[in-house]
Write an enzyme that holds these catalytic residues in place. Structure first.
Site, PDB file in Angstrom:
ATOM      1  CE  LYS A  13     -11.710   7.716   1.548  1.00 36.17           C
ATOM      2  NZ  LYS A  13     -11.848   8.856   2.484  1.00 36.17           N
ATOM      3  CB  SER A  23     -15.485   8.458   3.650  1.00 35.76           C
ATOM      4  OG  SER A  23     -14.343   9.274   3.394  1.00 35.76           O
ATOM      5  CB  SER A  25     -12.863  10.633   6.012  1.00 36.12           C
ATOM      6  OG  SER A  25     -14.199  11.053   5.888  1.00 36.12           O
TER       7      SER A  25
END
Length: 483
Positions: free
Chosen positions: A80, A155, A179
């Site tokens: 990420k 996210s 997330s």
């Protein structure tokens, strides 16, 4: 059923260690899939083929010399874009960090490299993690491989899309309020947030030099998104363990990761809450999760009780809590400089006239949630809820404003996940079923304080019963299986 592009993570590593497949061929496979598919998903924001090929060649050389290589030997994975990677651009989805290149890896990246995994690049994320969708001002919006008109959630949006699209066998996400679990639910994956401190976090959310990137400290977790619970266990054995750079990090001596898969769950005390007593939830979500829990009772022998934990219905407290942990001075200076190029909802949060009372009230509310949860879990081994109140919705919005006929805020659909961040309890999202339109629905399993093993044990038992690894988006299956 379409044949998997990637076998189990442990099987891939076994093949590399045995010499039956090369790490270099696996990297080529991942890069080929990115080239063929990612213009539809926008999962990757920075791809590093040269670095990946060099790392893979090093693994192959070591195998050829007969050296011992790690438990993730040669396995391609993605990281990420909120997680630091030395020498590789890490933007946090913000124009303010458009060209930022860290000078050190996050601990989890260090550990994956030491275990032999090969990073193929960075995955797209919401700006600084302040959204549960896959949008930021810097890169094209990430889309859900199940239906590219829909959000993958966030996210950790690109992380989920990369795994659901089978660009890589697993990927790393972060979870400050859901997330990891939310995109796992929307993309038909397994997303695990271990107990607070089980996976150390540094420098992300701890380096005071970087406004925006240094927020979320008391709620942030890093963990894997995978297709199966067994893959989660394989990766967790690498990620978990204390590190002095994270003051919250804890030992793992009380967790036996491997036996978590395949053990009986008969007699496990399960509390089911389909709405926490106040959330608006799509009726189809209620039905699918309720049906899954009935299977846990009737087929697996769990003892199921319907009960709500009973904490106060939240308003703006979670927003106030996370803003109290960010660098408001630095963030407001960022808004002054580039605010017209930042996510509007983030600008609104940063520029709100927060008071000391807002922040202290948020902390008292957190204590109330944590205390109610502790008392509730004294009578239950796990708490099961839907992961989200709705299935995936169209890209371009923060969420629906009407759920089951009730007017709600556009973030209300996220209400099941953040309590486990407040308390630090382990929580996983596993696929519970598919909607009538073929979209995945997530079921969240929250464990008692530090009881990661029970969460994984129940998730594994459900996975074996439901057969959910067979559920996959048709758009992800183009290409030949891994050799």
């Amino acid at each position: 059923m379409n044949e998997d592009v990637w076998p189990a993570v442990s099987e891939i590593a076994d093949r590399v260690r045995s010499g039956s497949v090369s790490a270099s061929s696996l990297v080529r496979k991942a890069n080929d899939r990115i080239a063929a598919l990612d213009d539809r998903f926008n999962a990757m924001c920075t791809v590093t083929p040269g670095l990946a090929e060099a790392q893979a060649a090093h693994i192959d050389d070591r195998v050829g010399r007969g050296d011992v290589v790690g438990p993730l030997a040669g396995v391609p994975y993605a990281v990420k874009d909120l997680i630091n990677t030395e020498g590789v651009r890490t933007t946090s989805g913000s124009v303010a960090y458009r060209d930022f290149v860290p000078d050190e890896d996050d601990i989890v990246v260090e550990r994956c490299r030491a275990a032999g995994a090969v990073s193929i690049g960075k995955t797209n994320a919401s700006e600084f993690g302040y959204s549960a969708t896959g949008q930021n001002p810097l890169f094209p919006t990430t889309r859900n491989p199940w239906n590219t008109a829909l959000t993958p959630g966030g996210s950790s949006a690109g992380t989920a899309a990369a795994v659901a699209g089978e660009l890589v066998p697993f990927a790393l996400g972060s979870d400050g309020g859901g997330s990891i679990r939310i995109p796992a639910a929307f993309c038909g994956l397994v997303g695990f947030k271990a107990s607070m401190g089980r996976v150390p976090v540094y420098p992300g959310c701890r380096d005071e030099r970087f406004p925006g990137a240094s927020g979320w400290e008391s709620v942030e977790h890093i963990g894997p998104l995978c297709r199966t619970v067994a893959d989660v266990v394989t990766v967790m054995k690498v990620l978990a363990g204390p590190d002095p750079r994270d003051r919250h990090s804890i030992p793992t001596s009380d967790v036996e990761w491997e036996p978590a898969v395949g053990e009986t769950v008969r007699g496990l005390r399960v509390a089911l809450s389909l709405d926490f007593g106040y959330l608006a939830v799509d009726p189809e979500i209620r039905t699918i999760v309720g049906r899954a829990v009935e299977t846990l009772r009737s087929t697996l022998g769990c003892e199921v009780t319907t009960a709500d934990p009973g904490w106060p219905e939240p308003g703006t407290e979670f927003a106030a809590l996370i803003m109290s942990e960010t660098d408001l001075t630095g963030m407001r200076a960022m808004v002054d400089e580039v605010g017209d190029q930042m996510s509007p909802h983030l600008v609104e949060l940063v520029t709100t006239d927060w008071t000391a009372e807002d922040f202290t009230h948020a902390n008292m509310w957190r204590k109330a949630v944590v205390n109610r949860m502790a008392r509730f879990m004294a009578d239950h081994d796990v708490l099961i809820t839907p992961t989200t109140s709705v299935a995936a919705f169209p890209v371009g919005v923060q969420g629906p404003t009407v759920i089951d006929g009730r007017s709600v805020t556009d973030t209300a659909w996220q209400g099941f996940t953040f309590p486990a961040n407040l308390s630090g309890q382990p929580a996983i999202s596993v696929p519970a079923g598919l909607t009538s339109t073929g979209l995945p629905v997530g079921m969240q399993i929250i464990g008692r304080h530090l009881d990661d093993a029970t969460v994984l044990r129940l998730a594994s038992a459900w996975e074996s019963t439901a057969g959910f690894p067979e559920w996959k988006p048709s758009g992800a299956t183009h290409g030949e299986p891994c050799p």
